[in-house]
Write an enzyme that holds these catalytic residues in place. Structure first.
Site, PDB file in Angstrom:
ATOM      1  N   ASP A 198      -7.354-136.166  77.240  1.00 43.24           N
ATOM      2  CA  ASP A 198      -6.984-136.426  78.642  1.00 43.24           C
ATOM      3  C   ASP A 198      -8.215-136.823  79.453  1.00 43.24           C
ATOM      4  O   ASP A 198      -8.155-137.669  80.342  1.00 43.24           O
ATOM      5  CB  ASP A 198      -6.274-135.207  79.264  1.00 43.24           C
ATOM      6  CG  ASP A 198      -7.050-133.903  79.113  1.00 43.24           C
ATOM      7  OD1 ASP A 198      -7.910-133.789  78.208  1.00 43.24           O
ATOM      8  OD2 ASP A 198      -6.799-132.975  79.911  1.00 43.24           O
ATOM      9  N   ARG A 199      -9.365-136.232  79.109  1.00 48.20           N
ATOM     10  CA  ARG A 199     -10.598-136.560  79.827  1.00 48.20           C
ATOM     11  C   ARG A 199     -11.068-137.963  79.457  1.00 48.20           C
ATOM     12  O   ARG A 199     -11.579-138.712  80.300  1.00 48.20           O
ATOM     13  CB  ARG A 199     -11.685-135.529  79.507  1.00 48.20           C
ATOM     14  CG  ARG A 199     -11.202-134.096  79.721  1.00 48.20           C
ATOM     15  CD  ARG A 199     -12.255-133.083  79.353  1.00 48.20           C
ATOM     16  NE  ARG A 199     -13.218-132.910  80.424  1.00 48.20           N
ATOM     17  CZ  ARG A 199     -14.343-132.206  80.309  1.00 48.20           C
ATOM     18  NH1 ARG A 199     -14.659-131.651  79.152  1.00 48.20           N
ATOM     19  NH2 ARG A 199     -15.159-132.093  81.333  1.00 48.20           N
ATOM     20  N   GLY A 232      -0.463-131.776  78.133  1.00 52.17           N
ATOM     21  CA  GLY A 232      -1.449-130.814  78.608  1.00 52.17           C
ATOM     22  C   GLY A 232      -1.131-129.453  78.009  1.00 52.17           C
ATOM     23  O   GLY A 232      -0.153-129.296  77.269  1.00 52.17           O
ATOM     24  N   ASP A 273       1.423-137.632  77.544  1.00 51.61           N
ATOM     25  CA  ASP A 273       0.239-136.861  77.938  1.00 51.61           C
ATOM     26  C   ASP A 273       0.596-135.381  77.851  1.00 51.61           C
ATOM     27  O   ASP A 273       1.252-134.842  78.735  1.00 51.61           O
ATOM     28  CB  ASP A 273      -0.156-137.267  79.372  1.00 51.61           C
ATOM     29  CG  ASP A 273      -1.146-136.301  80.009  1.00 51.61           C
ATOM     30  OD1 ASP A 273      -1.851-135.594  79.263  1.00 51.61           O
ATOM     31  OD2 ASP A 273      -1.204-136.267  81.258  1.00 51.61           O
ATOM     32  N   THR A 332       3.931-131.513  79.625  1.00 45.19           N
ATOM     33  CA  THR A 332       3.823-132.784  78.922  1.00 45.19           C
ATOM     34  C   THR A 332       4.523-133.849  79.755  1.00 45.19           C
ATOM     35  O   THR A 332       5.646-133.623  80.218  1.00 45.19           O
ATOM     36  CB  THR A 332       4.495-132.668  77.540  1.00 45.19           C
ATOM     37  OG1 THR A 332       3.781-131.702  76.778  1.00 45.19           O
ATOM     38  CG2 THR A 332       4.492-133.994  76.797  1.00 45.19           C
TER      39      THR A 332
HETATM   40  N1  LIG Z   1       1.733-125.936  95.860  1.00 42.90           N
HETATM   41  C1  LIG Z   1       1.853-125.744  94.535  1.00 42.90           C
HETATM   42  N2  LIG Z   1       1.820-124.482  94.050  1.00 42.90           N
HETATM   43  C2  LIG Z   1       1.918-124.259  92.729  1.00 42.90           C
HETATM   44  N3  LIG Z   1       2.040-125.223  91.809  1.00 42.90           N
HETATM   45  C3  LIG Z   1       2.083-126.493  92.235  1.00 42.90           C
HETATM   46  C4  LIG Z   1       1.986-126.829  93.603  1.00 42.90           C
HETATM   47  N4  LIG Z   1       2.030-128.196  93.709  1.00 42.90           N
HETATM   48  C5  LIG Z   1       2.156-128.678  92.450  1.00 42.90           C
HETATM   49  N5  LIG Z   1       2.196-127.664  91.569  1.00 42.90           N
HETATM   50  C6  LIG Z   1       2.312-127.724  90.099  1.00 42.90           C
HETATM   51  O1  LIG Z   1       1.138-128.255  89.604  1.00 42.90           O
HETATM   52  C7  LIG Z   1       1.372-128.796  88.337  1.00 42.90           C
HETATM   53  C8  LIG Z   1       0.569-130.043  88.317  1.00 42.90           C
HETATM   54  O2  LIG Z   1       0.739-130.724  87.122  1.00 42.90           O
HETATM   55  P1  LIG Z   1      -0.466-131.284  86.293  1.00 42.90           P
HETATM   56  O3  LIG Z   1       0.128-132.196  85.267  1.00 42.90           O
HETATM   57  O4  LIG Z   1      -1.506-131.826  87.185  1.00 42.90           O
HETATM   58  O5  LIG Z   1      -1.046-130.010  85.599  1.00 42.90           O
HETATM   59  P2  LIG Z   1      -0.308-128.990  84.649  1.00 42.90           P
HETATM   60  O6  LIG Z   1       0.894-129.641  84.089  1.00 42.90           O
HETATM   61  O7  LIG Z   1      -0.119-127.715  85.395  1.00 42.90           O
HETATM   62  O8  LIG Z   1      -1.429-128.750  83.581  1.00 42.90           O
HETATM   63  P3  LIG Z   1      -1.706-129.509  82.189  1.00 42.90           P
HETATM   64  O9  LIG Z   1      -1.764-130.974  82.496  1.00 42.90           O
HETATM   65  O10 LIG Z   1      -3.013-128.925  81.766  1.00 42.90           O
HETATM   66  O11 LIG Z   1      -0.566-129.143  81.304  1.00 42.90           O
HETATM   67  C9  LIG Z   1       2.881-129.026  88.221  1.00 42.90           C
HETATM   68  O12 LIG Z   1       3.404-128.167  87.223  1.00 42.90           O
HETATM   69  C10 LIG Z   1       3.422-128.622  89.591  1.00 42.90           C
HETATM   70  O13 LIG Z   1       4.632-127.929  89.487  1.00 42.90           O
HETATM   71  C1  LIG Z   2     -10.466-129.224  79.353  1.00 42.37           C
HETATM   72  C2  LIG Z   2      -9.019-129.455  78.971  1.00 42.37           C
HETATM   73  C3  LIG Z   2      -8.324-128.126  78.683  1.00 42.37           C
HETATM   74  C4  LIG Z   2      -8.327-130.125  80.170  1.00 42.37           C
HETATM   75  O1  LIG Z   2      -7.003-130.440  79.879  1.00 42.37           O
HETATM   76  C5  LIG Z   2      -8.905-130.406  77.748  1.00 42.37           C
HETATM   77  O2  LIG Z   2      -9.455-131.634  78.048  1.00 42.37           O
HETATM   78  C6  LIG Z   2      -9.582-129.829  76.509  1.00 42.37           C
HETATM   79  O3  LIG Z   2      -9.044-128.978  75.850  1.00 42.37           O
HETATM   80  N1  LIG Z   2     -10.802-130.344  76.192  1.00 42.37           N
HETATM   81  C7  LIG Z   2     -11.562-130.013  75.015  1.00 42.37           C
HETATM   82  C8  LIG Z   2     -12.967-129.686  75.320  1.00 42.37           C
HETATM   83  C9  LIG Z   2     -13.761-130.757  76.060  1.00 42.37           C
HETATM   84  O4  LIG Z   2     -13.185-131.680  76.623  1.00 42.37           O
HETATM   85  O5  LIG Z   2     -14.990-130.667  76.071  1.00 42.37           O
HETATM   86  K   LIG Z   3      -2.891-133.150  83.175  1.00 40.59           K
END
Ligand SMILES: Nc1ncnc2c1ncn2[C@@H]1O[C@H](COP(=O)(O)OP(=O)(O)OP(=O)(O)O)[C@@H](O)[C@H]1O
Ligand SMILES: CC(C)(CO)[C@@H](O)C(=O)NCCC(=O)O
Ligand SMILES: [K+]
Length: 259
Positions: free
Chosen positions: A109-110, A8, A6, A12
């Protein structure tokens, strides 16, 4: 074993499914320049630490940053001799097609969140996913993704405030006791925390008004628990929703004789 990836925009997650349960979830920052060899060295080190045999014979990828897919495909071909399923590509089947405006490329992801929410909670739900963006994914009676909301993520908002305003430091997200901050850090924490509480409450209320059926609200992503303290925002919090959805999409493709 199935490898679920996954990707993001920020992080990842690599998850290993042994056919019954996830053996591990490993996180690496997203960087499209990372090569297949780099991924493999990292993966095999973690696997050695956990002392299980690396026997990966299938892979499914969700990539919100499309540029990473090339090197992940090379990883699968070179080291595991498999062709990954990539969610959102025509060759990857979904249990139900999304119902959105023609030409819309819904984030994979959605799509995975919708499949997982439907599996765990049935239809009529909304996933609130706290990642780089804070997105709301609305799931219909039959499990179809039917749209939602994309708002800036919590850490992104904090970063933007710090970058654009010379006198504002970077702060951690925490729940402030009071709304009125009496120092700069407390003021920013209040703006972020109570701002997002308002955003989540307001958007879920309006989503519920637009739907003709009661809706379950499912929080996911690292910050979901922080926003659940003492509030009734979510009916459930699921920390592995996206990879659960990936696993289900993989199984569905296998059942259909695809891949
Ligand atoms: N209290 C906190 N303050 C700041 N960051 C936090 C806290 N708790 C968790 N996190 C961070 O939130 C993130 C959550 O991960 P998640 O996979 O949900 O999203 P992401 O990795 O930031 O985004 P994406 O999936 O879009 O790449 C992790 O990187 C973690 O370190
Ligand atoms: C909205 C995010 C950034 C969330 O990770 C991702 O799902 C994305 O880039 N979506 C493309 C646009 C859409 O889902 O309508
Ligand atoms: K995510």
């Amino acid at each position: 074993m199935l490898l679920c990836i996954d990707t993001g925009n920020t992080n990842t997650v690599f998850s290993i499914w042994d056919g019954e349960k996830f053996l591990a979830h490993w996180r690496i920052s997203t960087d499209h320049r990372r090569t297949a060899d780099e991924y493999f060295v990292w993966l095999s080190t973690l696997i050695a630490v956990r002392r299980f045999d690396l026997d990966i014979n299938a892979c499914i990828i969700s990539a919100t940053a499309p540029r990473v897919v090339f090197n992940l495909r090379v990883l699968c071909n070179r080291y595991f001799d498999i062709r990954p399923l990539v969610v959102g590509k025509p060759e990857c089947l979904l249990p139900v097609e999304p119902r959105v405006d023609p030409g819309t490329k819904v984030g994979p992801d959605r799509l995975a969140n919708a499949v997982a929410a439907f599996d765990r909670h049935g239809g009529h739900s909304v996933v609130v996913d706290f990642g780089t963006a804070t997105n709301f994914d609305v799931v219909d009676a039959d499990g179809a993704y039917v749209g939602g909301v994309i708002a800036p993520g919590v850490n992104l908002s904090l970063e933007a405030l710090h970058m654009a305003a010379a006198a504002l430091p970077h702060v951690d997200v925490t729940m402030p006791e009071r709304v009125i901050g009496t120092n700069t850090v407390a003021c920013i924490q209040s703006g972020i925390y109570w701002g997002y509480i308002g955003l989540i409450e307001g958007i879920t209320r309006r989503i519920k008004q637009e739907r003709d059926h009661p809706v379950k609200v499912i929080g996911t992503g690292g910050l979901a628990p922080l926003f659940d303290q003492g509030f009734d925002l979510f009916d459930a919090i699921e920390d592995d929703l996206t990879v659960h959805g990936l696993r289900l999409i993989h199984d569905y493709n296998k059942e259909m004789g695809n891949g």
